[in-house]
Write a protein that holds these residues in place. Structure first.
Motif, short mmCIF file in Angstrom:
data_model
loop_
_atom_site.label_atom_id
_atom_site.label_comp_id
_atom_site.label_asym_id
_atom_site.label_seq_id
_atom_site.Cartn_x
_atom_site.Cartn_y
_atom_site.Cartn_z
N ARG A 10 0.87 -1.18 0.00
CA ARG A 10 0.00 0.00 0.00
C ARG A 10 0.90 1.22 0.00
NH1 ARG A 10 -5.37 -1.39 1.26
NH2 ARG A 10 -5.81 0.84 1.47
N LEU A 11 0.60 2.15 -0.90
CA LEU A 11 1.40 3.36 -1.07
C LEU A 11 0.52 4.57 -0.79
CD1 LEU A 11 4.12 4.64 -2.07
CD2 LEU A 11 3.11 4.62 -4.37
N GLY A 12 0.95 5.41 0.14
CA GLY A 12 0.25 6.64 0.43
C GLY A 12 1.01 7.81 -0.17
N LEU A 13 0.32 8.63 -0.96
CA LEU A 13 0.96 9.76 -1.63
C LEU A 13 0.30 11.07 -1.24
CD1 LEU A 13 1.48 8.69 -5.37
CD2 LEU A 13 3.16 8.75 -3.56
N ARG A 66 -1.79 -1.13 -4.01
CA ARG A 66 -2.92 -0.21 -3.85
C ARG A 66 -2.38 1.15 -3.44
NH1 ARG A 66 -4.86 -5.23 -2.36
NH2 ARG A 66 -6.96 -5.72 -3.10
N VAL A 67 -2.90 2.19 -4.05
CA VAL A 67 -2.43 3.54 -3.80
C VAL A 67 -3.57 4.38 -3.24
CG1 VAL A 67 -1.43 5.64 -4.82
CG2 VAL A 67 -0.75 3.37 -5.67
N VAL A 68 -3.26 5.11 -2.17
CA VAL A 68 -4.21 6.06 -1.59
C VAL A 68 -3.63 7.45 -1.75
CG1 VAL A 68 -5.54 6.72 0.44
CG2 VAL A 68 -4.95 4.31 0.08
N LEU A 69 -4.39 8.34 -2.36
CA LEU A 69 -3.96 9.71 -2.63
C LEU A 69 -4.56 10.66 -1.61
CD1 LEU A 69 -4.56 9.79 -6.49
CD2 LEU A 69 -2.40 9.30 -5.32
N SER A 70 -3.73 11.55 -1.08
CA SER A 70 -4.28 12.59 -0.21
C SER A 70 -5.25 13.43 -1.02
CB SER A 70 -3.16 13.45 0.38
OG SER A 70 -2.61 14.29 -0.60
N ARG A 145 1.56 -5.11 -9.57
CA ARG A 145 0.28 -4.92 -10.26
C ARG A 145 -0.49 -3.80 -9.57
NH1 ARG A 145 -3.06 -8.63 -9.19
NH2 ARG A 145 -1.87 -9.64 -7.52
N LEU A 146 -0.63 -2.69 -10.26
CA LEU A 146 -1.42 -1.58 -9.71
C LEU A 146 -2.90 -1.91 -9.89
CD1 LEU A 146 -1.53 1.28 -8.51
CD2 LEU A 146 -1.45 2.16 -10.86
N ILE A 147 -3.58 -2.21 -8.79
CA ILE A 147 -4.96 -2.67 -8.89
C ILE A 147 -5.97 -1.65 -8.36
CG2 ILE A 147 -4.27 -5.09 -8.76
CD1 ILE A 147 -5.31 -5.11 -5.88
N GLU A 148 -5.48 -0.60 -7.69
CA GLU A 148 -6.44 0.34 -7.11
C GLU A 148 -5.75 1.66 -6.82
OE1 GLU A 148 -9.80 -0.62 -4.03
OE2 GLU A 148 -7.96 -0.18 -2.91
N VAL A 149 -6.43 2.76 -7.17
CA VAL A 149 -6.00 4.11 -6.80
C VAL A 149 -7.23 4.82 -6.26
CG1 VAL A 149 -5.03 6.30 -7.56
CG2 VAL A 149 -4.22 4.16 -8.59
N LEU A 262 -2.02 7.40 5.80
CA LEU A 262 -2.68 7.60 4.51
C LEU A 262 -2.68 6.31 3.70
CD1 LEU A 262 -3.75 9.42 2.17
CD2 LEU A 262 -1.37 10.00 1.68
N ALA A 263 -1.53 5.64 3.64
CA ALA A 263 -1.43 4.40 2.87
C ALA A 263 -2.40 3.34 3.38
CB ALA A 263 0.01 3.87 2.94
#
Length: 269
Positions: A10-13, A66-70, A145-149, A262-263
């Protein structure tokens, strides 16, 4: 490779930082903070370059990302469906027109997703297409595999949707900001965001909620359910009659930076 099933990253940006977290097989398995970085100034290009480096340093080819954007990186708005509309093209046109009215520009260059509905106002979100392309390139270039933003507020709202009580509004505390989803019954009526002043206590919260209710033309909610690192003093206490306040607990390390929280926004408890 069954041992990797269910694991992922999980990546928080945010404009000024990011964090990469590894999640385990089971929902309650402790997550691991792999890397994080903070920048003195907002610089999304530097943040994205650092995201690419972080991913390149990790093993686990084929893992889901999975990426969560501020919410500073996205645009959120409410859309009223056109009367009698039944075609997706009608909803998309109404969404684009509302976007242009609110932000003063065409949505060209933004990817729009929404909780489409023909019978009630719905929430729409737009993410820059260039940002999505850079995330996809960083993920695929490192074998993930980028599966969600998702925008953070959308992720948090979906995470707690089943726990929302009748008559309650939902709030998210993130980066010194309180975002509130105001509900009219079971209908999402508005999303309002405001900075949290230093030392904001329960009296500030009650005054803020009362003002927001007036602005959106609703009565004060029976309850506010809040996710994120909210002040403990906001929780309901004896003698508080205006509305109840529930703070959702989390099991994250209190020393984790905001970007790591965030992530993890939206992960199943």
């Amino acid at each position: 490779m069954r041992k990797w099933f269910g694991r992922g990253l999980r990546l928080g940006l945010a404009p000024d930082g990011l964090a990469l977290v590894r999640t385990g097989f089971w929902p309650h398995e402790q997550a691991q903070l792999l890397a994080q970085a903070r920048f003195k100034e907002n610089n999304i290009d530097a943040v994205l370059r650092e995201a690419g480096r972080m991913l390149a340093d990790q093993e686990g080819s084929g893992w889901a990302l999975r990426v969560v954007l501020s919410d500073e990186l996205v645009r959120l708005w409410q859309v009223a469906p056109p009367p009698g509309a039944t075609r997706m093209a009608d909803f998309e046109a109404a969404c684009a027109l509302r976007y242009q009215a609110l932000f003063g520009a065409s949505p060209a260059g933004w990817q729009i997703r929404a909780d489409w509905s023909a019978t009630r106002p719905f929430l729409a979100a737009a993410v820059p297409q260039t940002l999505l392309a850079q995330l996809q390139a960083a993920a695929s270039g490192s074998g993930f595999r980028l599966i969600e933003v998702q925008p953070q507020f959308v992720a948090a709202l979906n995470q707690h949707r089943a726990m929302r009580r009748p008559g309650a509004w939902f709030g998210l505390v993130h980066g010194g900001v309180l975002s509130v989803a105001a509900f009219d019954g079971d209908k999402l009526a508005a999303v309002r965001t405001a900075p949290i002043p230093e030392g904001a206590d329960r009296d500030w919260l009650e005054g803020h909620v009362a003002r927001e209710a007036l602005r959106v033309g609703l009565g004060r909610p029976e309850r506010l359910q809040v996710s994120g690192p909210a002040p403990k003093g906001w929780a309901s206490s004896a003698g508080r009659l205006k509305f109840a306040c529930t703070l959702f607990e989390d099991e994250l390390d209190p020393l984790w930076p905001d970007s790591a929280r965030l992530a993890m926004t939206g992960r199943a408890p």
